[in-house]
Write an enzyme that holds these catalytic residues in place. Structure first.
Site, PDB file in Angstrom:
ATOM      1  N   ARG A 136      -5.568 -19.247   5.001  1.00 27.37           N
ATOM      2  CA  ARG A 136      -6.101 -19.059   3.649  1.00 27.37           C
ATOM      3  C   ARG A 136      -5.477 -20.089   2.707  1.00 27.37           C
ATOM      4  NH1 ARG A 136      -6.247 -12.374   3.168  1.00 27.37           N
ATOM      5  NH2 ARG A 136      -7.370 -12.089   5.145  1.00 27.37           N
TER       6      ARG A 136
ATOM      7  N   SER B 203      -5.910  -3.566   4.242  1.00 26.88           N
ATOM      8  CA  SER B 203      -7.105  -3.106   3.540  1.00 26.88           C
ATOM      9  C   SER B 203      -8.126  -2.710   4.586  1.00 26.88           C
ATOM     10  CB  SER B 203      -7.694  -4.219   2.658  1.00 26.88           C
ATOM     11  OG  SER B 203      -7.168  -4.192   1.362  1.00 26.88           O
TER      12      SER B 203
END
Length: 426
Positions: A261, A351
């Site tokens: 990322r 998540s």
């Protein structure tokens, strides 16, 4: 991706739903673009139908030796053939104008998702575990890890900031955590271990919602491929362009992979340590389900992630995210936040999201009852971390640190550590 038919049928309801996600008057530009596209399609379909009808009439006229009629029809066909490519080009342009309007809109939140602008609107569902009670001031993980084999300076020389080099037993603990997680998810929770590409095409990143909205968060290669930000991209796209029998669902997949990322827009946040890295490892959980299965699968997946935290003896809490804090593709999301005593705060470690049919539409992944040839529906998809390896390492270091700078190894990892039960400062 959203269903244009539903937007046409009830634009007011669509606007109300997207307003909860912070998008105002979402339907107006979509309906305008859709109206233009449909008008062109109507004209094109009429032209194609007339061409076919006229072509048949030419044959009849010639059979009847009606040359005047045949010549007039031939002239009409020639004109239609001249105009149709322009209409087809206009249809492509109108489609290209409509699709981005749909592609950049987030998923609609489930009814039980609380409204809120940011993390302050999230709700604690439950907490688990007892916070550790130290008789000394606990340190943040990077201070402890610096004497155990964490070497950010070496990483910076090789790759720049937000990379890490781990050495010796600390590197082994990192590996042990990933191996333990993948073993539990496959052996106890029924996820099928999968080795997947770390580079994907644009259409794969579009299918799971990373593109076009979040391109700046991805690393792109010179040949136009993208490094995966999570194995969700590769795992979920395994069903793209397929029609699956309902009886084969749910499909549960997992992978332990590096993730990449760019962390665009995160300047100043967690610049120290292992919390926010450009490269990290994660065990990803993905489920492909029917609409009826999705809600129960969401709870099941969340428990699969919680199990790891509980076995490691790490205190955590489950949060229900509000509309303003959910991810782009999510319909409903639980965050698991682990306690970090060095920071004196809970921090996200997983998540787990139910995406409904949002990704299924983008991937053209469908389902139908076995033996039926009629109507199909889009698959529902779920994904979550089970868990992020680096952040779990952070939590172990902070929760198991001792006053002499050593770190105890959780009992469940002893068999993975070759007899090492404590990390000792060099």
């Amino acid at each position: 991706m959203h269903d244009i038919k539903r937007i046409r049928e009830n634009p007011a309801a669509f606007d109300i739903a997207l307003a909860r996600r912070g998008v105002a008057d979402a339907s107006a530009p979509i309906l305008a673009a859709d109206s233009s596209l449909r008008a062109i399609q109507t004209e094109l379909q009429a032209a194609l139908a007339r061409r076919n009808e006229t072509s048949r009439a030419i044959g009849i006229a010639k059979a009847q030796k009606d040359n005047a009629t045949a010549d007039a029809l031939l002239a009409e066909v020639a004109l239609l053939k001249e105009n149709i490519p322009g209409l087809e080009a206009a249809e492509r342009e109108a489609t290209a104008a409509l699709e981005p309007l749909l592609a950049i809109l987030p998923n609609i939140a489930a009814d039980d998702v609380p409204e809120g602008e940011d993390e302050t609107g999230n709700i604690v569902v439950h907490t688990h575990g007892t916070l550790p009670d130290f008789d000394f001031a606990p340190l943040e993980h990077d201070f402890v890890a610096a004497k155990l084999g964490y070497d950010p300076e070496a990483a910076a020389k090789i790759a720049g900031t937000r990379f890490a080099v781990l050495r010796g037993p600390l590197a082994r603990l990192h590996r042990a955590l990933g191996q333990y997680m993948i073993d539990i998810q496959t052996e106890e929770h029924g996820y099928s271990e999968t080795a997947v590409p770390l580079l994907v095409h644009e259409h794969a990143a579009f299918g799971t919602g990373q593109l076009p909205k979040f391109e700046e968060d991805l690393f792109k290669t010179t040949d136009g491929r993208y490094l995966i930000p999570t194995a969700e991209v590769s795992l979920t796209n395994l069903v793209r362009d397929q029609i699956l029998d309902e009886e084969s669902l749910p499909i549960r997949l997992t992978a332990l992979t590096p993730c990449f990322r760019s962390e665009a827009g995160s300047a100043g946040r967690d610049t120290r340590g292992l919390i926010r890295q450009h490269q990290f490892e994660k065990v990803e959980l993905v489920a492909i389900t029917t609409a009826d299965q999705a809600e129960a699968e969401h709870e099941r997946m969340t428990r699969a992630a919680e199990t790891i935290l509980e076995r490691l003896g790490l205190p955590y809490r489950r949060m229900l995210l509000c509309t303003g804090d959910m991810g782009f593709t999510a319909q409903k999301t639980y965050d698991l936040e682990v306690w970090l005593p060095g920071q004196g705060a809970y921090r996200e470690i997983s998540s787990i999201s139910n995406c409904g049919d949002f990704q299924g539409r983008r991937m053209a992944a469908r389902t139908r009852k076995r033996g039926e040839k009629g109507t199909t529906g889009f698959v529902h998809t779920l994904n979550g971390s089970g868990l992020a390896v680096g952040r779990t390492l952070v939590a172990v270091i902070e929760n198991y640190q001792q006053p002499d700078g050593s770190v105890r190894i959780p009992q469940v990892l002893h068999n993975y550590m070759g007899g090492i039960t404590v990390l000792t400062p060099a």
